[in-house]
Design an enzyme around this catalytic site. Structure first.
Site, short mmCIF file in Angstrom:
data_model
loop_
_atom_site.label_atom_id
_atom_site.label_comp_id
_atom_site.label_asym_id
_atom_site.label_seq_id
_atom_site.Cartn_x
_atom_site.Cartn_y
_atom_site.Cartn_z
N PRO A 42 0.80 -1.22 0.00
CA PRO A 42 0.00 0.00 0.00
C PRO A 42 0.84 1.28 0.00
O PRO A 42 1.62 1.52 0.91
CB PRO A 42 -0.81 -0.12 1.29
CG PRO A 42 -0.73 -1.56 1.69
CD PRO A 42 0.59 -2.03 1.18
N GLU A 43 0.69 2.05 -1.07
CA GLU A 43 1.31 3.38 -1.14
C GLU A 43 0.17 4.40 -0.99
O GLU A 43 -0.93 4.04 -0.60
CB GLU A 43 2.04 3.55 -2.48
CG GLU A 43 3.13 2.50 -2.70
CD GLU A 43 3.90 2.70 -3.99
OE1 GLU A 43 3.99 3.84 -4.48
OE2 GLU A 43 4.40 1.71 -4.52
#
Ligand code: ZN
Length: 285
Positions: free
Chosen positions: A2-3
């Protein structure tokens, strides 16, 4: 992993689905989750509290409680927050279960085991937030800031844009995509970039993050939203995980390299490693 776009999607889901709920019970199933305070105090500060908001800071998810405390989650590589029902009850890799009023449960699971969380006071949260770089989609991340912060650095450009103190939220996927769009080789030294290249890279970072948000994130294997759904941005990637495939810019081949210890995807024809500026820096640098 997850960015910014993935955490943004999860945050929006939590705002819609979970804000306003009361945490009746918190069960930690893997003590490695808790960065602080102690696991007992972590539970004590959650139970009985109302969830009053969900925010994102960089790649971190911040869940605000009515006590003024906030739970900060770092989902790292494979963290998933799943609301049950309607998602099927997960049975593996569970690390935290929050029982909410209305017989709902919020499950935190992570097959990779790197997810971390801590409970912070408002004051601790503010001090931590200040230690991070600006949000890339907010006005504080202007091209002047970006160029001013990095243009005298002799380090390679890709690790610099992954540095959360430079800009908060960019990770490996969106960095490679942005560098491709700006036609800049990830190994170029920051002090060799021209003014036009700084502007192009700044624009490309913002455009790629916005597109990622619009497509509700990128899923290769682990990322899911709060209802267990995959993101859609993997269909739009230009270089990331496309080694051996045709470059969408020139028809050449995308290759996988290692830059700053990270897997990096690049078109060596579109993203020249030694441009004019690169050659000058060899002479004068
Ligand atoms: Zn190309």
């Amino acid at each position: 992993m997850p960015e910014l776009p993935e955490v943004e999607t999860i945050k929006e889901d939590l705002k819609e689905l979970v804000v306003g709920a009361r945490i009746d019970k918190a069960e930690i199933l893997d003590l490695a989750l808790v960065e602080g305070p102690s696991p007992e105090e972590f539970v004590r500060r959650l139970e009985g509290r109302l969830i009053v908001d969900a925010r994102r800071r960089g790649k971190n998810l911040v869940v605000g409680l009515d006590s003024g405390d906030a739970v900060v989650f770092q989902l790292k590589i494979g963290g998933q927050l799943l609301l049950v029902p309607p998602v099927e009850v997960p049975t593996t890799a569970l690390i935290l279960v929050l029982r909410l009023d209305g017989d709902r449960r919020l499950f935190l699971r992570d097959e990779t085991g790197f997810t971390r969380a801590r409970v912070s006071t408002g004051e601790e949260l503010a001090a931590w937030s200040v230690s991070l770089g600006p949000e890339p989609l907010e006005a504080e991340f202007g091209v002047e800031y970006f160029r001013g912060k990095l243009s005298s650095r002799r380090a390679r450009i890709k690790p610099l844009i992954l540095d959360q103190e430079v800009v908060a939220g960019v990770g490996n996927i969106y960095a490679d995509e942005a560098l491709f769009d700006a036609r800049i080789h990830p190994r170029r030294k920051a002090n060799t970039l021209s003014a036009d290249e700084w502007a192009a890279l700044h624009r490309a970072i913002q455009n790629n993050l916005r597109a990622g948000i619009e497509h509700r994130g990128t899923t290769f294997s682990l990322y899911r939203d709060v209802l267990g759904r995959k993101g859609g941005h993997q269909e739009y990637l230009k270089v990331f995980l496309r080694a051996g495939e045709k470059c969408l810019g020139c028809g050449g081949k995308v290759v996988r390299e290692k830059v700053g210890g990270r897997a990096t995807f690049v078109c060596p024809a579109c993203q020249r490693e030694a441009g004019l500026e690169g050659e000058q820096s060899l002479l004068f640098g």
